[in-house]
Design a protein around this motif. Sequence first.
Motif, PDB file in Angstrom:
ATOM      1  N   ALA A  66       0.831  -1.201   0.000  1.00 40.34           N
ATOM      2  CA  ALA A  66       0.000   0.000   0.000  1.00 40.34           C
ATOM      3  C   ALA A  66       0.867   1.253   0.000  1.00 40.34           C
ATOM      4  CB  ALA A  66      -0.926  -0.013   1.214  1.00 40.34           C
ATOM      5  N   GLU A  67       1.919   1.262   0.817  1.00 36.54           N
ATOM      6  CA  GLU A  67       2.783   2.444   0.880  1.00 36.54           C
ATOM      7  C   GLU A  67       3.520   2.662  -0.437  1.00 36.54           C
ATOM      8  OE1 GLU A  67       5.271   2.828   4.287  1.00 36.54           O
ATOM      9  OE2 GLU A  67       3.743   2.070   5.673  1.00 36.54           O
ATOM     10  N   GLU A  68       3.959   1.584  -1.077  1.00 33.26           N
ATOM     11  CA  GLU A  68       4.630   1.720  -2.377  1.00 33.26           C
ATOM     12  C   GLU A  68       3.697   2.344  -3.408  1.00 33.26           C
ATOM     13  OE1 GLU A  68       5.955  -2.160  -3.366  1.00 33.26           O
ATOM     14  OE2 GLU A  68       7.495  -2.225  -1.782  1.00 33.26           O
ATOM     15  N   ARG A  69       2.455   1.886  -3.433  1.00 29.20           N
ATOM     16  CA  ARG A  69       1.486   2.441  -4.386  1.00 29.20           C
ATOM     17  C   ARG A  69       1.236   3.919  -4.106  1.00 29.20           C
ATOM     18  NH1 ARG A  69      -4.116  -0.200  -6.618  1.00 29.20           N
ATOM     19  NH2 ARG A  69      -5.101   1.720  -7.354  1.00 29.20           N
ATOM     20  N   ILE A  70       1.125   4.258  -2.836  1.00 23.71           N
ATOM     21  CA  ILE A  70       0.862   5.652  -2.467  1.00 23.71           C
ATOM     22  C   ILE A  70       2.039   6.544  -2.846  1.00 23.71           C
ATOM     23  CG2 ILE A  70       0.658   7.183  -0.465  1.00 23.71           C
ATOM     24  CD1 ILE A  70      -1.078   4.912   0.793  1.00 23.71           C
ATOM     25  N   HIS A  71       3.242   6.099  -2.563  1.00 23.88           N
ATOM     26  CA  HIS A  71       4.421   6.921  -2.863  1.00 23.88           C
ATOM     27  C   HIS A  71       4.596   7.135  -4.366  1.00 23.88           C
ATOM     28  CE1 HIS A  71       5.674   7.459   1.186  1.00 23.88           C
ATOM     29  NE2 HIS A  71       5.938   6.181   1.418  1.00 23.88           N
ATOM     30  N   ARG A  72       4.165   6.149  -5.173  1.00 20.70           N
ATOM     31  CA  ARG A  72       4.215   6.340  -6.631  1.00 20.70           C
ATOM     32  C   ARG A  72       3.163   7.350  -7.087  1.00 20.70           C
ATOM     33  NH1 ARG A  72       4.545   0.635  -6.795  1.00 20.70           N
ATOM     34  NH2 ARG A  72       2.364   0.543  -7.469  1.00 20.70           N
ATOM     35  N   ALA A  73       1.967   7.260  -6.498  1.00 21.94           N
ATOM     36  CA  ALA A  73       0.853   8.097  -6.966  1.00 21.94           C
ATOM     37  C   ALA A  73       0.857   9.488  -6.347  1.00 21.94           C
ATOM     38  CB  ALA A  73      -0.475   7.396  -6.662  1.00 21.94           C
ATOM     39  N   VAL A  74       1.171   9.570  -5.058  1.00 21.89           N
ATOM     40  CA  VAL A  74       1.120  10.852  -4.334  1.00 21.89           C
ATOM     41  C   VAL A  74       2.394  10.963  -3.498  1.00 21.89           C
ATOM     42  CG1 VAL A  74      -0.338  12.362  -2.913  1.00 21.89           C
ATOM     43  CG2 VAL A  74      -1.377  10.460  -4.154  1.00 21.89           C
ATOM     44  N   ASP A 140      -9.255   5.439  -9.974  1.00 24.29           N
ATOM     45  CA  ASP A 140      -7.950   6.084 -10.037  1.00 24.29           C
ATOM     46  C   ASP A 140      -8.129   7.586 -10.162  1.00 24.29           C
ATOM     47  OD1 ASP A 140      -8.529   6.654 -12.725  1.00 24.29           O
ATOM     48  OD2 ASP A 140      -7.447   4.906 -13.443  1.00 24.29           O
ATOM     49  N   ALA A 141      -7.027   8.306 -10.175  1.00 25.59           N
ATOM     50  CA  ALA A 141      -7.079   9.768 -10.142  1.00 25.59           C
ATOM     51  C   ALA A 141      -7.833  10.341 -11.331  1.00 25.59           C
ATOM     52  CB  ALA A 141      -5.656  10.336 -10.086  1.00 25.59           C
ATOM     53  N   ALA A 155      -5.804  13.216 -15.510  1.00 27.80           N
ATOM     54  CA  ALA A 155      -5.779  13.708 -14.131  1.00 27.80           C
ATOM     55  C   ALA A 155      -5.368  15.174 -14.073  1.00 27.80           C
ATOM     56  CB  ALA A 155      -4.820  12.863 -13.297  1.00 27.80           C
ATOM     57  N   ARG A 156      -5.269  15.827 -15.234  1.00 27.51           N
ATOM     58  CA  ARG A 156      -4.819  17.220 -15.293  1.00 27.51           C
ATOM     59  C   ARG A 156      -5.967  18.201 -15.543  1.00 27.51           C
ATOM     60  NH1 ARG A 156       0.889  17.487 -16.262  1.00 27.51           N
ATOM     61  NH2 ARG A 156       1.797  15.410 -16.469  1.00 27.51           N
ATOM     62  N   THR A 157      -7.158  17.696 -15.826  1.00 22.63           N
ATOM     63  CA  THR A 157      -8.298  18.564 -16.072  1.00 22.63           C
ATOM     64  C   THR A 157      -8.987  18.902 -14.757  1.00 22.63           C
ATOM     65  OG1 THR A 157      -9.689  16.618 -16.424  1.00 22.63           O
ATOM     66  CG2 THR A 157      -8.664  17.599 -18.374  1.00 22.63           C
ATOM     67  N   GLY A 158     -10.029  19.713 -14.823  1.00 20.42           N
ATOM     68  CA  GLY A 158     -10.776  20.051 -13.630  1.00 20.42           C
ATOM     69  C   GLY A 158     -11.547  18.857 -13.074  1.00 20.42           C
ATOM     70  N   TYR A 159     -11.981  18.991 -11.842  1.00 18.66           N
ATOM     71  CA  TYR A 159     -12.702  17.896 -11.185  1.00 18.66           C
ATOM     72  C   TYR A 159     -14.147  17.815 -11.658  1.00 18.66           C
ATOM     73  CZ  TYR A 159      -8.999  16.941  -7.782  1.00 18.66           C
ATOM     74  OH  TYR A 159      -7.824  16.576  -7.188  1.00 18.66           O
ATOM     75  N   ARG A 160     -14.669  16.619 -11.660  1.00 13.79           N
ATOM     76  CA  ARG A 160     -16.097  16.418 -11.875  1.00 13.79           C
ATOM     77  C   ARG A 160     -16.882  16.959 -10.678  1.00 13.79           C
ATOM     78  NH1 ARG A 160     -17.196  12.372 -15.847  1.00 13.79           N
ATOM     79  NH2 ARG A 160     -15.277  11.388 -16.639  1.00 13.79           N
ATOM     80  N   ASP A 161     -18.193  17.084 -10.836  1.00 10.15           N
ATOM     81  CA  ASP A 161     -19.043  17.622  -9.776  1.00 10.15           C
ATOM     82  C   ASP A 161     -18.941  16.792  -8.495  1.00 10.15           C
ATOM     83  OD1 ASP A 161     -19.938  19.418 -11.644  1.00 10.15           O
ATOM     84  OD2 ASP A 161     -21.966  18.602 -11.798  1.00 10.15           O
TER      85      ASP A 161
END
Length: 300
Positions: A66-74, A140-141, A155-161
């Motif tokens: 879990a930590e490896e996945r998190i460190h890659r993503a965030v 995913d993001a 993952a670079r556009t604005g957020y959905r509602d």
Amino acid sequence: MPAPVIAGVDGSPESLAAAEWAAREAERRGRPLRLIHARQWHPAGPDGESVDAAGRRSASRVMDRAEERIHRAVPGVRVTGEQTAGPASAALLTAAGRAELLVLGSRGLTGLAGFLVGSVALGVVGQATGPVVLVRAGEDAAEEHLPDTGGGTSARTGYRDVVLALDVKDPCDEVVEFAFEAARLRRARLRAVHAWQSPPALGLGPGDIALVDGPGRADEWQGFVSAVLQVWRDKYADVEVLETVVRERPATALVRAASGASLLVVGRHLTGRPALVRTGPVTHAAIRHAGCPVAVVPHR
């Protein structure tokens, strides 16, 4: 120290997706992230090696993944881990009491089945005194964001509602504020959805709002929605709000609205009886069928 965002992890794909979502949310909120893994306790085996020691090693591998996945993503989020021995539901409920919010995984199924909510997750949602977010496997993001100009995921556009389930007969500050804050953090539009149905032929019951007859009912409900939200519009002036009032079953309206959302926010009444697991029919339908993460916010 600020309360952390906490994610329960068990090594399943849905819990890993939940951990990554929790990391993104922790970063948005400026909070640390804490991972919790609950393992069963076992006594020493006949060969002298404790089965519990093997469980601890297995739990460490789950946490490491879990930590490896998190460190890659965030990579910028602060992460700590905690192992507990005993029932998972008890450990997660304790964690929820000291968290900014608790994030759990929920298996996503295809078609109309939606979320498959396990007994542990459903029990935690039904008893937690703080917000709980359910995240399906595969989330995913990019799914939180609007399509790019070519119609692809990004993952670079604005957020959905952010979608808020609003009951104007029983508006709850905790639920409304959570939704506005989530929209503010994302710089997203808040879509408040209120669904209404005609009263039965026998008439209105105690506590029901008396409405005008015929076509004016929708306008009447619209007025109630606008009145409830006005104080929150003033407080969160930078959040764009879309009010949606539909004549439809509430669960159906919410699931439809959530199909293109980054987050659905629903409420749950605190019963005052800790042993009673209760989410209510609309919230229960939302967490089973919504196509996006669902935040369940308890309220009095």
